[in-house]
Motif scaffolding. Structure first.
Motif, PDB file in Angstrom:
ATOM      1  N   LYS A  13      47.411 -30.387  18.731  1.00 22.79           N
ATOM      2  CA  LYS A  13      46.073 -30.698  18.241  1.00 22.79           C
ATOM      3  C   LYS A  13      45.754 -32.182  18.426  1.00 22.79           C
ATOM      4  CE  LYS A  13      43.003 -28.889  14.864  1.00 22.79           C
ATOM      5  NZ  LYS A  13      42.781 -28.292  13.535  1.00 22.79           N
ATOM      6  N   GLU A  14      46.729 -33.004  18.122  1.00 21.73           N
ATOM      7  CA  GLU A  14      46.535 -34.443  18.299  1.00 21.73           C
ATOM      8  C   GLU A  14      46.373 -34.786  19.777  1.00 21.73           C
ATOM      9  OE1 GLU A  14      49.061 -35.839  14.340  1.00 21.73           O
ATOM     10  OE2 GLU A  14      50.060 -35.652  16.268  1.00 21.73           O
ATOM     11  N   ALA A  17      42.933 -33.937  20.804  1.00 25.86           N
ATOM     12  CA  ALA A  17      41.956 -34.920  20.336  1.00 25.86           C
ATOM     13  C   ALA A  17      42.002 -36.179  21.202  1.00 25.86           C
ATOM     14  CB  ALA A  17      42.228 -35.278  18.880  1.00 25.86           C
ATOM     15  N   LEU A  18      43.198 -36.579  21.574  1.00 24.21           N
ATOM     16  CA  LEU A  18      43.361 -37.819  22.332  1.00 24.21           C
ATOM     17  C   LEU A  18      42.855 -37.696  23.765  1.00 24.21           C
ATOM     18  CD1 LEU A  18      46.870 -38.790  20.983  1.00 24.21           C
ATOM     19  CD2 LEU A  18      44.782 -40.117  20.703  1.00 24.21           C
TER      20      LEU A  18
END
Lengths: 153, 153
Positions: A13-14, A17-18
């Motif tokens: 998920k991170e 997002a990145l």
DNA sequence: CTAGGAACTTCAAGTACTTGAAGTCAAAAG
DNA sequence: CTTTTGACTTCAAGTACTTGAAGTTCCTAG
């Protein structure tokens, strides 16, 4: 590279997002071999992304955004593994991406104006202000020409 | 509406240029019913677009560009056909698109900054300026957090 | 320690175009 | 008027994700 540099790790998920890519696409790219297999958690099947994975992904995101096909991306990333000797080429492609983003920003701005105009238009219609509605309709058409002009060059 | 208004007509290629959608997509939208069937040339099977077709298409192009699904577009355009009675609903949906565009603009701005930073980074690497490269690398990581934050709310 | 819910996993099926093949039609050149 | 070039046509197949279902795993609170 001291012991202090405790290799940051990220969840899918991170990473999504990145990079700006949805998690589903990250998994997809991995299954079809556009990116190398991501290592998994010691006690789980969950993907664990590190800095270099992120770098690679951000890179792939740039290529994808410029409209490169997945098979070309696979080839290109394979070549890119060869190291930092390709710095000049990297800059070249990033500059290309920069121009593309600038164009995208322009198009987005036009679309924003268009939507705002249409909102005003329907509110005028709703209020029975025919004159204003017609004026706004004309403005929208002029804006359409602008959108046309920003697309091609 | 005098006789002077000689109803302009356009080919599919011109319609494509005006709306920004590829001709193939124009045909596709027609076959799946997102737009009404386009009238054909008297002696040919070629599509002939008029002003109102263009208006409708430009509208659909905006909806598509903001990520609306084709089934929603079909519904939406069907509402639009009903005239000004659906004005409130139109405004509601447009306001939604407006918010989506604002978010998109924010994300785009962050990506632009990121790409710029990466260009600077690789130029520093190329120039052998390790200190500056490391600084920029750190800045990029900080920016990543920002991107992470703009996704959620 | 043990629930319970959120987040992750795979895999299959769906969506939204896109491209290629094979053929028809239109407009300018000869 | 005929030829040629290129844009248009349909239809089928391909591409690049995306979504849903069904099942783990992680984490926070009790």
């Amino acid at each position: 590279m001291s012991a202090r540099t405790a290799q940051q790790s990220y969840t899918i998920k991170e990473a999504a997002a990145l990079t700006g890519l949805p998690a589903s696409t990250l998994r997809y790219y991995e299954t079809i071999g556009v990116i190398a297999p991501i290592s998994r958690g010691a006690s789980s099947k969950h993907r664990v992304y590190d800095e270099s994975d992120l770098d690679q992904l951000m890179w792939v995101a740039c290529l994808a955004a410029t409209g490169m096909s997945v098979s070309d991306m696979r080839q290109y990333v394979a070549n890119g593994q060869l190291g930092p000797s390709a710095a000049t080429e990297q800059v070249e492609l990033l500059a290309q991406q920069e121009r593309r983003l600038a164009l995208e920003a322009k198009q987005l701005a036009v679309r924003q104006r268009y939507v705002r105009l249409k909102i005003d238009y329907w509110q005028a219609v709703d209020a029975g202000d025919t004159d204003r509605a017609e004026l706004l309709s004309k403005e929208a058409r002029e804006l359409a020409d602008e959108l046309k002009r920003v697309k091609k060059p």
